[in-house]
Design an enzyme around this catalytic site. Structure first.
Site, PDB file in Angstrom:
ATOM      1  N   CYS A  15       0.836  -1.212   0.000  1.00 11.94           N
ATOM      2  CA  CYS A  15       0.000   0.000   0.000  1.00 11.94           C
ATOM      3  C   CYS A  15       0.862   1.248   0.000  1.00 11.94           C
ATOM      4  O   CYS A  15       0.547   2.235  -0.678  1.00 11.94           O
ATOM      5  CB  CYS A  15      -0.917  -0.009   1.223  1.00 11.94           C
TER       6      CYS A  15
HETATM    7  C1  BEZ Z   1       0.787  -5.068   1.831  1.00 10.01           C
HETATM    8  O1  BEZ Z   1       0.172  -4.137   1.299  1.00 10.01           O
HETATM    9  O2  BEZ Z   1       1.981  -5.224   1.594  1.00 10.01           O
HETATM   10  C2  BEZ Z   1       0.088  -6.004   2.779  1.00 10.01           C
HETATM   11  C3  BEZ Z   1      -1.268  -5.859   2.996  1.00 10.01           C
HETATM   12  C4  BEZ Z   1      -1.917  -6.721   3.870  1.00 10.01           C
HETATM   13  C5  BEZ Z   1      -1.208  -7.697   4.521  1.00 10.01           C
HETATM   14  C6  BEZ Z   1       0.136  -7.815   4.291  1.00 10.01           C
HETATM   15  C7  BEZ Z   1       0.796  -6.965   3.430  1.00 10.01           C
END
Ligand code: BEZ
Length: 160
Positions: A50
């Site tokens: 994200c």
């Molecule tokens: C990520 O965006 O990297 C992520 C999102 C949810 C769980 C683990 C990683």
């Protein structure tokens, strides 16, 4: 049931941080339901995908979205409003409305909640993007896997 193209987004209470740093309750029809809006949802602020890919794509292309008539770009996540605000500041996302869906009410109402307990995150939101016109879904791009493909800003830009 999952929201689909042609549906109106549900009108539920979410939060933004006000100018005094206090959580302000707002209705989704007020923040997301007016004009042309690009909404993207993430499983968690500050998570690697994200922060390194998804949010920066929308920050980089904010002006390009505006040039295509997008008045509001909003990011929603099952996080508290202080986290959303800190995340915005850390990634230069001031042009994006950061919407805190802290209790996952919107995620559940659109049928896009996700159990991310495997990562210790509990119930969050699936990753998706949507183009809304006066609150009506014009396009919905839900990620099926862990990557950031269909919900990336570049795809939304192509489809506007
Ligand atoms: C990520 O965006 O990297 C992520 C999102 C949810 C769980 C683990 C990683």
């Amino acid at each position: 049931m999952t929201i689909k193209v042609g549906d109106t987004i549900p009108n539920v209470t979410v939060h933004v941080l006000d100018e005094n740093g206090a959580p302000k309750a707002v209705q989704t029809h007020d923040v997301l339901g007016k004009g042309k809006v690009v909404l993207f949802a993430v499983p968690g602020a500050f998570t690697p995908g994200c922060s390194n890919i998804h949010l920066p794509g929308y920050v980089k292309n904010r002006e390009a979205l505006r040039a295509k008539g997008v008045e509001t770009v909003a990011c929603i996540s099952v996080n508290d409003p202080w986290v959303m605000d800190s995340w915005s500041k850390a990634y230069g996302a001031e042009g994006i409305v950061m919407v805190s869906d802290g209790s996952g009410v919107f995620a559940k109402a659109v049928g896009l909640d996700a159990d991310v307990s495997a990562f210790g995150l509990g119930i969050r939101s699936r990753r998706y993007s949507a183009i809304l016109e006066n609150g009506v879904v014009q396009e919905l791009n839900v990620e099926e896997g862990p990557g950031i493909t269909v919900s990336a800003c570049e795809i939304v830009l192509d489809h506007l």
